[in-house]
Scaffold this active site. Structure first.
Site, PDB file in Angstrom:
ATOM      1  N   ILE A  77      -4.832   2.681  -0.013  1.00  0.00           N
ATOM      2  CA  ILE A  77      -3.827   3.584   0.196  1.00  0.00           C
ATOM      3  C   ILE A  77      -2.680   2.832  -0.226  1.00  0.00           C
ATOM      4  O   ILE A  77      -2.093   1.904   0.345  1.00  0.00           O
ATOM      5  CB  ILE A  77      -3.937   4.178   1.550  1.00  0.00           C
ATOM      6  CG1 ILE A  77      -2.820   5.095   1.651  1.00  0.00           C
ATOM      7  CG2 ILE A  77      -3.842   3.242   2.864  1.00  0.00           C
ATOM      8  CD1 ILE A  77      -2.671   6.017   3.066  1.00  0.00           C
ATOM      9  N   SER A  78      -2.151   3.400  -1.215  1.00  0.00           N
ATOM     10  CA  SER A  78      -0.941   2.987  -1.775  1.00  0.00           C
ATOM     11  C   SER A  78       0.332   2.711  -0.985  1.00  0.00           C
ATOM     12  O   SER A  78       0.502   3.566  -0.039  1.00  0.00           O
ATOM     13  CB  SER A  78      -0.227   3.681  -3.073  1.00  0.00           C
ATOM     14  OG  SER A  78      -1.227   3.761  -4.061  1.00  0.00           O
ATOM     15  N   GLN A  79       1.083   1.738  -1.036  1.00  0.00           N
ATOM     16  CA  GLN A  79       2.333   1.643  -0.319  1.00  0.00           C
ATOM     17  C   GLN A  79       3.202   3.000  -0.242  1.00  0.00           C
ATOM     18  O   GLN A  79       3.358   3.579  -1.297  1.00  0.00           O
ATOM     19  CB  GLN A  79       3.155   0.471  -0.491  1.00  0.00           C
ATOM     20  CG  GLN A  79       3.759   0.512  -1.909  1.00  0.00           C
ATOM     21  CD  GLN A  79       4.277  -0.666  -2.334  1.00  0.00           C
ATOM     22  OE1 GLN A  79       3.837  -1.732  -3.134  1.00  0.00           O
ATOM     23  NE2 GLN A  79       5.612  -0.846  -1.988  1.00  0.00           N
ATOM     24  N   ARG A 102       0.937   9.907   8.156  1.00  0.00           N
ATOM     25  CA  ARG A 102       0.522   8.910   7.291  1.00  0.00           C
ATOM     26  C   ARG A 102      -0.733   8.078   8.172  1.00  0.00           C
ATOM     27  O   ARG A 102      -1.892   7.907   7.658  1.00  0.00           O
ATOM     28  CB  ARG A 102       1.415   7.960   6.785  1.00  0.00           C
ATOM     29  CG  ARG A 102       0.707   6.628   5.944  1.00  0.00           C
ATOM     30  CD  ARG A 102       1.705   5.848   5.300  1.00  0.00           C
ATOM     31  NE  ARG A 102       1.624   4.756   4.600  1.00  0.00           N
ATOM     32  CZ  ARG A 102       0.906   4.547   3.495  1.00  0.00           C
ATOM     33  NH1 ARG A 102       1.039   5.371   2.603  1.00  0.00           N
ATOM     34  NH2 ARG A 102       0.748   3.215   2.880  1.00  0.00           N
TER      35      ARG A 102
END
Length: 217
Positions: free
Chosen positions: A63-65, A37
């Site tokens: 960017i999503s959790q 990530r």
């Protein structure tokens, strides 16, 4: 502790958080563990890459959790034979996760800058079954065909009928649906023999999905 030494510890904690929050699909957990990530966030945010929070990326996007990425992926019930469409490439991270779980991924991005950066990141991480397309998620090019699974990673006020029609029979679509200036509900839609069945899952908050290509960036 230097930033590069903190990442392994943060990555281990990130896996524990996903499990504690209810992610149980082992294939999804392996994909989340296997994709670095930190390569999909801005350099200044790498120390935060494995924290369960959304992070900003260029073009006013996010960017999503990690939990949201894992949850949406799990709810798609992917199979290695599936062909998947993602609307909203962003950093490329979600497409990378999908690439580990299905046969082929097509991901559409309306910002040229994001599309180009995502292509480089996906190539660097060996995601060679992902095609990044600069395009409009509300007007998916006809030549891309139909899909077993569709994931929308930006908020739509309603799901366009044209997008639902790109689902194969038995297919599943998941999208955040609701007003752009408020929270949304994550909706899962299944295409059956006689129509579509929808189910509300959890409350979420995403950046808005907008039609057309971005004029800038």
């Amino acid at each position: 502790m230097p930033n590069n030494e903190r990442l392994p510890h943060e990555k281990m904690r990130f896996q524990l958080v996903l499990r504690r929050r209810g992610i149980s699909d082992q294939a999804v957990l392996r994909a989340m563990e296997g994709i670095p990530r930190e390569l999909f966030v801005e350099a200044s945010d790498r120390v935060y890459a494995y924290r369960d929070t959304a992070l900003g990326i260029p073009c006013g996007q996010t960017i999503s959790q990690p939990f949201v990425v894992a949850y949406m992926t799990e709810q798609l019930r992917l199979d290695p034979r599936h062909r998947a469409l993602e609307i909203g490439t962003g950093s490329g991270y979600q497409a990378a996760i999908l690439s580990r779980l299905c046969h082929e991924v097509v991901t559409l991005e309306r910002f040229k800058t994001l599309a180009e950066t995502a292509r480089r990141r996906l190539a660097a991480t060996g995601c060679d079954n992902v095609e990044v397309v600069l395009g409009d998620g509300f007007d998916v090019p006809a030549n891309l065909g139909t899909f077993d699974r569709i994931m929308v990673t930006a908020a739509m006020e309603e799901i366009p009928k044209a997008l639902l029609e790109r689902l194969e029979p038995g297919g599943i679509l998941i999208a955040p649906v609701g007003p752009h200036n408020d929270g949304q509900v994550l909706v899962r839609v299944r295409r059956g023999e006689e129509g579509y069945d929808s189910e509300n899952l959890v409350a979420v908050r995403f950046v808005p999905a907008l039609p057309g290509l971005a004029r800038e960036l």
